[in-house]
Design an enzyme around this catalytic site. Structure first.
Site, PDB file in Angstrom:
ATOM      1  N   GLU A 288       1.197   3.801   1.981  1.00 16.08           N
ATOM      2  CA  GLU A 288       1.879   4.200   3.213  1.00 16.08           C
ATOM      3  C   GLU A 288       3.174   3.407   3.402  1.00 16.08           C
ATOM      4  OE1 GLU A 288      -1.206   3.333   2.700  1.00 16.08           O
ATOM      5  OE2 GLU A 288      -2.619   4.069   4.194  1.00 16.08           O
TER       6      GLU A 288
ATOM      7  N   CYS B   9      -5.596   1.570   6.022  1.00 12.95           N
ATOM      8  CA  CYS B   9      -6.394   0.366   6.262  1.00 12.95           C
ATOM      9  C   CYS B   9      -6.104  -0.205   7.657  1.00 12.95           C
ATOM     10  CB  CYS B   9      -6.148  -0.676   5.178  1.00 12.95           C
ATOM     11  SG  CYS B   9      -4.495  -1.349   5.162  1.00 12.95           S
TER      12      CYS B   9
ATOM     13  N   SER C 157     -30.338   2.428 -23.247  1.00 11.60           N
ATOM     14  CA  SER C 157     -30.898   1.651 -22.122  1.00 11.60           C
ATOM     15  C   SER C 157     -30.206   2.041 -20.824  1.00 11.60           C
ATOM     16  CB  SER C 157     -30.714   0.143 -22.301  1.00 11.60           C
ATOM     17  OG  SER C 157     -30.995  -0.239 -23.594  1.00 11.60           O
TER      18      SER C 157
ATOM     19  N   ARG D  96      -4.849  -1.784 -29.317  1.00  7.08           N
ATOM     20  CA  ARG D  96      -3.845  -1.899 -30.379  1.00  7.08           C
ATOM     21  C   ARG D  96      -3.117  -0.576 -30.622  1.00  7.08           C
ATOM     22  NH1 ARG D  96      -8.508  -3.766 -32.077  1.00  7.08           N
ATOM     23  NH2 ARG D  96      -8.895  -2.075 -33.535  1.00  7.08           N
TER      24      ARG D  96
ATOM     25  N   HIS E  12       0.829  -1.190   0.000  1.00  6.71           N
ATOM     26  CA  HIS E  12       0.000   0.000   0.000  1.00  6.71           C
ATOM     27  C   HIS E  12       0.875   1.256   0.000  1.00  6.71           C
ATOM     28  CE1 HIS E  12      -3.865  -2.114   1.644  1.00  6.71           C
ATOM     29  NE2 HIS E  12      -3.492  -2.544   0.459  1.00  6.71           N
TER      30      HIS E  12
ATOM     31  N   LEU F 286     -26.499   2.102 -25.172  1.00  3.64           N
ATOM     32  CA  LEU F 286     -26.241   3.405 -24.532  1.00  3.64           C
ATOM     33  C   LEU F 286     -27.545   4.011 -24.013  1.00  3.64           C
ATOM     34  CD1 LEU F 286     -23.691   4.840 -27.150  1.00  3.64           C
ATOM     35  CD2 LEU F 286     -23.163   4.028 -24.851  1.00  3.64           C
TER      36      LEU F 286
END
Ligand code: AOF
Ligand code: ZN
Length: 355
Positions: free
Chosen positions: A58, A85, A303, A217, A56, A301
């Site tokens: 830190e 955490c 929907s 690509r 992490h 899109l």
């Protein structure tokens, strides 16, 4: 800008270096600042979460402190973009590390919405006598990790809608005839975006008529940066010869009917009596897919737009005219930016009220 904000901005900058490498973890950055009473504050350590499953932010920041500066930690402030955490995950708790180093103060942008942490990191620090301040550059922190926050808070992936439209508002010719609307620079942008999201999704018509490969690509993709391909094929009638079914990348096929052919990919049969998209998104959430780039077509899109199931919209507006064809969805949301990309203009908007 306050001193806290300046150092936090640096921490946010470091956090962003993890983009594309840390999902489904958040991007997190950390700056350690020594504050002698008689001198300007000085950065003695920096780090960020570089890779999913790895250290992490830190830990990397503490590691970066020179041996000669180690003794300065008890007089230092740790700026970290997310609450440290408190759980044993792939690594031991960051809160414990900061406590063991006896740092003076911890300043954060956001609380960690992960139920394993959710305030327990701050609690640990405070109980150890470390001063905690949170909410510094909170907006920027949430925007940076919009994908992580959406996943944690809404139990679904962050949904980006992308399309290119002509100046007269069309995104394809009549009968789904494929026309190149945006220029080469815009295409490179899209390929970069594909490296940044977990998955790319297309609807049935786009799969059938464009036969897309949906891989990266036109941009250098690091190993592991090829996204998962998602295709909707409710009736299971797409031809097995499509590039999408060539087995070259992990491919998820969402359907209501098990197709009887030799296509390669994982078929997920959803319940016909329940709404399709929420089931699909719930399944993606279960698979820890944190973000989806929906690249078309209009049915998919629209929907997603109609259901309010979208977070961000990226639209290339080209100067060309088509004079007819399939209408692009309506651009909506809060405009974040408008920028030229080659001959096109890229509009970026966010949903002001995700459901
Ligand atoms: C931090 N600093 O740099 C990050 C944090 O599986 P693990 O052990 O890597 O834990 C992942 C969870 O830890 C993630 O869901 C989030 O709650 C937190 N991420 N926390 O203190 C960091 N990346
Ligand atoms: Zn941690």
């Amino acid at each position: 800008m306050t001193t806290h904000e300046q150092f936090m901005l640096r921490a946010l900058e470091l956090a962003a270096l993890g983009r594309g490498f840390v999902s489904p973890n958040p991007m997190v950055g950390c700056v350690i600042v020594y504050e002698a009473s008689d001198r300007e504050p000085r950065i003695i350590g920096e780090g960020w979460h570089r890779q999913y499953g790895s250290w992490h932010a830190e830990v990397n920041a503490v590691q970066s402190v020179a041996a000669a500066d180690d003794a300065l930690l008890p007089e230092s402030t740790v700026y970290v973009t997310l609450e440290p955490c408190s759980h044993f995950g792939k690594t031991p708790p960051c809160a414990d590390l900061l406590i063991s180093k006896r740092v003076k103060r911890v300043i954060c942008c956001n609380d960690d919405p992960n139920p394993l942490v959710a305030g327990k990191g701050f609690q640990k620090l405070r109980e150890a006598g470390i001063e905690v301040i949170t909410g510094v550059l909170a907006e920027q922190g949430r925007r940076l990790n919009a994908r992580f926050f959406t996943m944690m808070e809404q139990q679904r992936p962050y949904i980006l809608l992308k399309w290119a439209e002509t100046a007269d508002g069309y995104l394809a010719g009549p009968d789904f005839r494929q026309v190149q609307i945006s220029g080469p620079m815009a295409q490179r942008f899209v390929h970069r975006w594909r490296t940044e999201e977990d998955a790319i999704m297309v609807g049935t018509n786009t799969a059938r008529h464009d036969n897309p490969k949906l891989n990266v690509r036109l941009w250098p993709a690091q190993p592991g940066q090829q996204p998962i391909r998602i295709v909707i094929d409710k009736n299971g009638t797409l031809p097995e010869t499509l590039h999408l079914f060539d087995g070259s990348q992990p491919t998820l096929i969402y359907t209501l009917k098990q197709p009887q052919d030799a296509r390669r990919g994982e078929v997920i049969v959803l319940h016909p009596e329940q709404d399709f998209l929420p089931q699909l998104l719930a399944d993606l959430h279960k698979r820890k897919v944190q973000s989806v780039l929906a690249e078309g077509g209009t049915t998919l899109l629209n929907s997603l737009l109609d259901a309010g199931l979208w977070d961000e919209m990226r639209v290339f507006r080209s100067p060309n005219l088509l004079g007819g064809g399939i209408k692009a969805p309506t651009i909506q949301g809060t405009l974040l930016s408008r920028e030229p990309v080659g001959d096109d203009e890229l509009w970026t908007l966010v949903n002001p009220s995700p459901l």
